[in-house]
Design a protein around this motif. Structure first.
Motif, short mmCIF file in Angstrom:
data_model
loop_
_atom_site.label_atom_id
_atom_site.label_comp_id
_atom_site.label_asym_id
_atom_site.label_seq_id
_atom_site.Cartn_x
_atom_site.Cartn_y
_atom_site.Cartn_z
N TYR A 699 0.87 -1.18 0.00
CA TYR A 699 0.00 0.00 0.00
C TYR A 699 0.90 1.23 0.00
CZ TYR A 699 -2.95 3.74 1.85
OH TYR A 699 -3.60 4.93 2.04
N GLU A 700 0.63 2.17 -0.94
CA GLU A 700 1.49 3.32 -1.12
C GLU A 700 0.67 4.60 -1.03
OE1 GLU A 700 4.49 0.97 -4.23
OE2 GLU A 700 3.06 2.47 -4.98
N LEU A 701 1.06 5.49 -0.11
CA LEU A 701 0.38 6.76 0.08
C LEU A 701 1.40 7.88 -0.02
CD1 LEU A 701 -2.13 8.47 0.92
CD2 LEU A 701 -1.42 8.09 3.30
N PHE A 702 1.11 8.88 -0.85
CA PHE A 702 2.01 10.03 -1.05
C PHE A 702 1.22 11.30 -0.72
CE2 PHE A 702 3.29 6.58 -3.79
CZ PHE A 702 4.66 6.49 -3.55
N PRO A 703 1.11 11.64 0.57
CA PRO A 703 0.24 12.76 0.96
C PRO A 703 0.82 14.13 0.67
CG PRO A 703 1.33 11.84 2.89
CD PRO A 703 1.70 10.96 1.73
N ILE A 711 3.27 0.43 3.24
CA ILE A 711 3.13 -0.76 4.07
C ILE A 711 3.05 -1.95 3.14
CG2 ILE A 711 1.77 -1.93 5.84
CD1 ILE A 711 0.64 0.81 6.62
N GLY A 712 4.00 -2.86 3.25
CA GLY A 712 4.06 -3.97 2.30
C GLY A 712 4.40 -5.29 2.93
N GLU A 752 7.17 -4.79 5.56
CA GLU A 752 7.92 -3.53 5.60
C GLU A 752 6.97 -2.37 5.86
OE1 GLU A 752 11.41 -4.43 2.27
OE2 GLU A 752 9.68 -3.17 1.76
N VAL A 753 7.46 -1.40 6.60
CA VAL A 753 6.78 -0.13 6.79
C VAL A 753 7.78 0.97 6.52
CG1 VAL A 753 5.54 1.39 8.38
CG2 VAL A 753 5.21 -1.09 8.52
N ASP A 754 7.40 1.94 5.68
CA ASP A 754 8.29 3.05 5.32
C ASP A 754 7.50 4.34 5.47
OD1 ASP A 754 10.22 4.71 4.24
OD2 ASP A 754 10.77 3.30 2.66
N TYR A 755 8.01 5.25 6.30
CA TYR A 755 7.24 6.45 6.65
C TYR A 755 8.14 7.68 6.58
CZ TYR A 755 4.45 9.66 9.57
OH TYR A 755 3.74 10.72 10.05
N ILE A 756 7.67 8.71 5.86
CA ILE A 756 8.35 10.01 5.79
C ILE A 756 7.31 11.09 6.02
CG2 ILE A 756 9.75 11.57 4.42
CD1 ILE A 756 10.71 9.22 2.79
#
Length: 925
Positions: A699-703, A711-712, A752-756
């Motif tokens: 799941y890819e979110l680019f706010p 989240i993958g 995986e979780v990737d947060y910026i």
């Protein structure tokens, strides 16, 4: 009168303040809707200047009511001006939408500053990418604490790194898959490895300041080469923008390690690149005079400060048709480590190793890293463009390793501080280099419906280790810099030459035809590649030993070098006739067919790739090997399917399946053996390629402009995984070899979780990866034969994680950015959980690396005129690498040192010290 004026002035100030307010706003990219970071915002009345924060916001305080003008400017965008009316309360939150100031050559767009080098551009590329990937922008690399690509890699989700002997990153492990399961690209083209045994590329060769961005592919599509079960690493080099640009930096620093001890070096100036037999003929009888004394001429002193520098120039000419970029980087650093190693052995019927001796080692390394990059692109018109890339990297590493070993049954006097010891040194000069030249063409036909892309590639890689010298002595001594009554040991002096070269010739072709189906689009693609790789490997070894008259000679008190040793060459013609002198070749033919369908809510990419492999070797001096000449020929069909479902214009689901393979390295199928310092290693001509089915969902979110939430989860099923284990020789059971093999089926899965996220001037980058894998390999146990009473060895299967896989990996970076005052700062921490470092022959005796946290920091202050000052600090916590064996042996409790803790036995610990860098940067654009 004066008092009255003061009162009136005070009243005016109060009135002005009462009528003053503040205004806030946001600056966006008009095309993408993403926030723009660092834009300059100017208010005319009263005049104030500020910059947008990390979330694209700005604020003016103490603004008088009434009409005023606000202008917004930013490089690569058109300046916009807007008149606003300020009221006391409820001022409207202003929004500015900026348009790109791209220069156009018909329909060939030339950006004045490549968007891909910014964080906003990196997030945009991740969002639009066909495959699942992560990108680090050139701007992030520039202000990070990292000097090499290997160290940049550790900031990416799902990636851990292996350190070299001085503590720097060297190889990347992607999602728990060892470095062998990945490949490396430069500008989308695979490069060969200078490694003398394996295919994977040491990433510490590449200075990070040559990069426009760093891409990590975690899934494959049919148009990408198929030998990446773990993933692929693509280094995109600097581009030629639309304006003249200069980017230069110069820095110096020091390693904390050498505040506490001296740096050890030797004289490498006289080293011959070729061995005596190559210089004088195969039948030549070498003497001691044929070998330089410099490799035994040791010096102990404080090293010079580290020196780091880079320069890049770029410009476009001929009405933007011609673009040129030249970039170079040079790094001269002094690094090292202090290591304690506890030698161990499994004896009797014990399941766990017994510590037999202790070695203390000091590594001192001078690394000279050079990188050059040149690119020329020419756009004939909107339909035809040619590009020529050239990349050259070179790493020269001069290493001196001091080691002293004592056995636990030796006579030791703690009062005198002396022991009967064995003293070993190794002086080694290693030079590795990679060169790649690529001519690439982009062509469009039939109103841009038919696209043709092609590349002609020449690549080479080279590894040289000339006159690798090791010497072993014994006697009484107190420390490395105060030799005490040493004598030549019965072990001979070894002088070794190793060299290998790879040369690749490759051609790529990609064809695309575009269809419009109503509002939907369909691309049909086909293409392929052909690569011819030729490798040569050379090995020669000489042994020198004291003659009978000098066998017991003492070399005096405080003796610090061995240049006056009187030695005889015991094999005067050398040992070039060995299985490690061979030629190898590999021819890869590949073709693919795929489609890409895009609608308003769905993007679908599918197809298959076919790869044919013809890999072979030829031992030039066979010595009784069963297979002096051999090879492997096979063909693989690799299907894949990728889907993206657009939930909103900022959120999407990304799913992928692909099949991939992992080929054996050249050395791995050559049946020769090499005697290393601690074990024997041998190839396996029956080694098979590994094949894997790979599944991904993210799941890819680019706010926001530079923000993301990913989240993958992933799953890999690997058939015939390749792992190194210690195995007994099938014929001569007493010989144990460290050799590659195939071991059934392995499973690897994780999340995986990737947060910026940015909050005006503060930013947070965080990622976490959980990985779980299982593989079953044979192990040896010792038991008592009930009939004979003798100790016998039995083979049992043991389930364990994949080599190099950590269950937990995490990164956390805190960032501060004040564009108005010119500040960038960050503190970055990376955690790598426990992982297997070496697979043992014996049950429950694998060597594990302890989990560790590495902390780094950097800061930069920009001034007017394009000048900035920066600092970088690495390994702030002085985090060691510690290796241990799970379990204990009662015999080890007799050792007075604290080696056993929480059911584990410490085997090795390496400390690298902190390193610091201070420099300045100049930018003109």
């Amino acid at each position: 009168m004066n008092k009255l004026l003061q009162i009136l002035f005070f009243v005016l100030i109060c009135a002005g303040t009462a009528n003053a307010t503040k205004i806030k706003g946001h600056v966006y990219d008009k095309q993408t809707g993403e926030a723009i970071v660092g834009a300059t915002v100017v208010m005319e009345n009263p005049r104030q200047v500020t910059n947008t924060g990390l979330d694209g916001t700005f604020e003016f305080k103490a603004v008088a009511m009434g009409s005023t003008k606000i202008s917004v400017s930013y490089i690569t965008y058109k300046t916009i001006t807007q008149t606003i009316v300020v009221v006391k309360e409820d001022n409207e939150h202003l929004k500015f939408y900026m348009e790109s100031d791209s220069k156009s050559l018909d329909d060939v767009i030339i950006k004045s500053n490549p968007v891909s080098s910014t964080d906003q551009g990196a997030r945009r590329l991740e969002k639009n990418a066909t495959q699942i990937m992560n990108i680090v922008s050139g701007k992030s690399i520039e202000i990070s604490p990292d000097l090499t690509v290997a160290n940049v890699m550790q900031r990416i989700s799902g990636v851990s790194i292996e350190r070299n002997s001085n503590g720097d990153g060297q190889y990347a492990i992607l999602r728990g898959m060892d470095k062998r399961y990945n490949y490396t690209l430069v500008n989308g083209v695979k490069i060969p490895s200078p490694d003398n045994k394996y295919r994977y590329v040491p990433l510490d060769l590449f200075p990070s300041d040559l990069l426009d961005r760093l891409e990590v592919y975690k899934t494959l599509t049919p148009n990408l080469e198929g030998d990446a079960i773990g993933g692929a690493i693509n280094m995109v080099m600097k581009n030629a923008p639309g304006k003249f640009q200069v980017n230069a930096n110069l820095a110096t620093g020091y390693s904390q390690l050498f505040f506490d001890r001296k740096f050890a070096s030797f004289n490498s100036s006289g080293i011959q690149a070729k061995s005596p037999s190559e210089l004088n003929g195969k039948s030549y009888n070498a003497t001691q005079n044929d070998f330089t004394k410099g490799t035994l001429d040791y010096k102990y002193k404080s090293p010079a400060p580290n020196l780091i520098g880079s320069l890049s120039l770029s410009q476009r000419f001929l009405d933007n048709k011609l673009g040129v970029v030249l970039a170079g980087s040079y790094q001269n650093t002094y690094r090292g480590s202090n290591s304690t190693f506890y030698n161990n052995a499994v004896t009797g019927t014990d399941a766990y190793a017994v510590i037999t001796s202790k070695s203390y080692r000091e590594f001192s390394e001078q690394q000279q890293r050079t990188g050059l990059h040149g690119k020329v692109d020419y756009a004939f018109n909107k339909n035809h463009q040619l590009t020529l890339y050239n990349v050259y990297v070179n790493l020269k590493n001069q290493q001196l390793r001091d080691a002293v070993t004592t056995t636990y049954n030796s006579v030791y006097n703690p009062v005198a501080g002396n022991a009967e010891l064995v003293y070993n040194t190794r002086s080694r000069l290693t030079e590795q280099q990679i060169y790649n030249s690529t001519l690439h063409g982009d062509h469009k036909f039939f109103d841009e419906k038919f696209l043709v892309q092609w590349s002609a590639v020449y690549s080479s890689a080279k590894n040289e280790v000339p006159d690798n010298t090791s010497i072993s002595l014994n006697g009484l001594q107190q420390n490395f810099q105060s030799r005490r009554t040493s004598l030549v040991n019965t072990s001979p002096v070894n002088r070794r030459w190793e060299r290998n070269t790879d040369e690749d010739l490759a051609g790529y072709l990609d064809l695309t035809y575009r269809f419009n189906i109503g509002e939907d689009k369909l691309d049909v693609m086909a293409g392929g590649l052909y690569r011819d790789k030729q490798r040569s490997s050379f090995f020669n070894n000489y042994t020198l030993a004291p003659g009978a008259a000098d066998a017991g000679r003492l070399y005096g008190v405080d003796f610090q070098n061995y240049t006056d040793l009187n030695l005889i060459v015991t094999n005067p013609t050398g040992a070039v006739a060995n299985p490690l002198t061979y030629d190898a070749s590999e021819k890869i033919s590949a073709g693919y067919a795929m489609f890409k369908y895009v609608s308003a809510k769905l993007e679908l990419i599918g197809g298959a790739r076919v790869e044919h492999t013809n890999q072979g070797y030829n031992l030039l001096f066979p010595a009784g090997e069963t297979f002096p000449k051999g090879g492997q020929v096979y063909t693989d069909v690799l299907p894949s399917l990728t889907a993206k479902y657009f939930l909103t214009n900022k959120a999407q689901l990304h799913a992928s399946y692909y099949k991939a393979l992992n080929r054996p390295g050249f050395y791995e199928i050559v049946p020769g053996r090499v005697v290393n310092e601690e074990f024997q290693e041998r190839g396996n001509p029956n080694l098979r390629r590994a094949l894997a089915d790979n599944f991904d969902l993210r799941y890819e979110l680019f706010p926001g402009a530079s923000e993301q939430l990913m989240i993958g989860t992933f799953y890999k099923k690997i058939k015939d995984p390749i792992e190194y284990t210690f195995q007994a020789d099938a014929v001569r059971g007493q010989d144990i070899y460290y050799t590659p093999g195939n071991f059934g089926t392995a499973n690897n899965f994780g999340a995986e979780v990737d947060y910026i996220k940015y909050f005006s001037k503060i930013g947070v980058k965080a990622n976490y990866t959980y990985t779980h894998s299982r593989i079953t390999t044979p192990k040896t146990i010792r038991t008592i034969n009930a009939t004979t009473g003798d100790i016998q060895a039995l083979s049992v299967d043991q389930e364990r994680p994949l080599y190099g896989q950590s269950e937990h990996i995490g990164n956390l970076s805190l960032l501060f950015k004040d564009t108005k005052k010119g500040w960038d700062a960050q503190v970055a921490g990376a955690y790598t959980g426990p992982r297997i470092n070496t697979v043992s022959q014996f049950l429950n005796n694998d060597l594990w690396q302890e989990g560790f946290v590495q902390m780094d920091a950097s800061a930069e202050k920009r001034f007017k005129g394009g000048i900035s000052v920066f600092v970088k600090a690495n390994n702030i916590l002085n985090t060691p690498t510690k290796l241990f064996i799970k379990g204990t042996n009662p015999e080890n409790d007799k050792i007075s040192e604290d080696l056993i803790k929480d059911g584990r036995t410490l085997i090795r610990s390496d400390y690298y010290g902190q390193s610091y860098l201070l420099g300045f940067r100049y930018k003109f654009n």
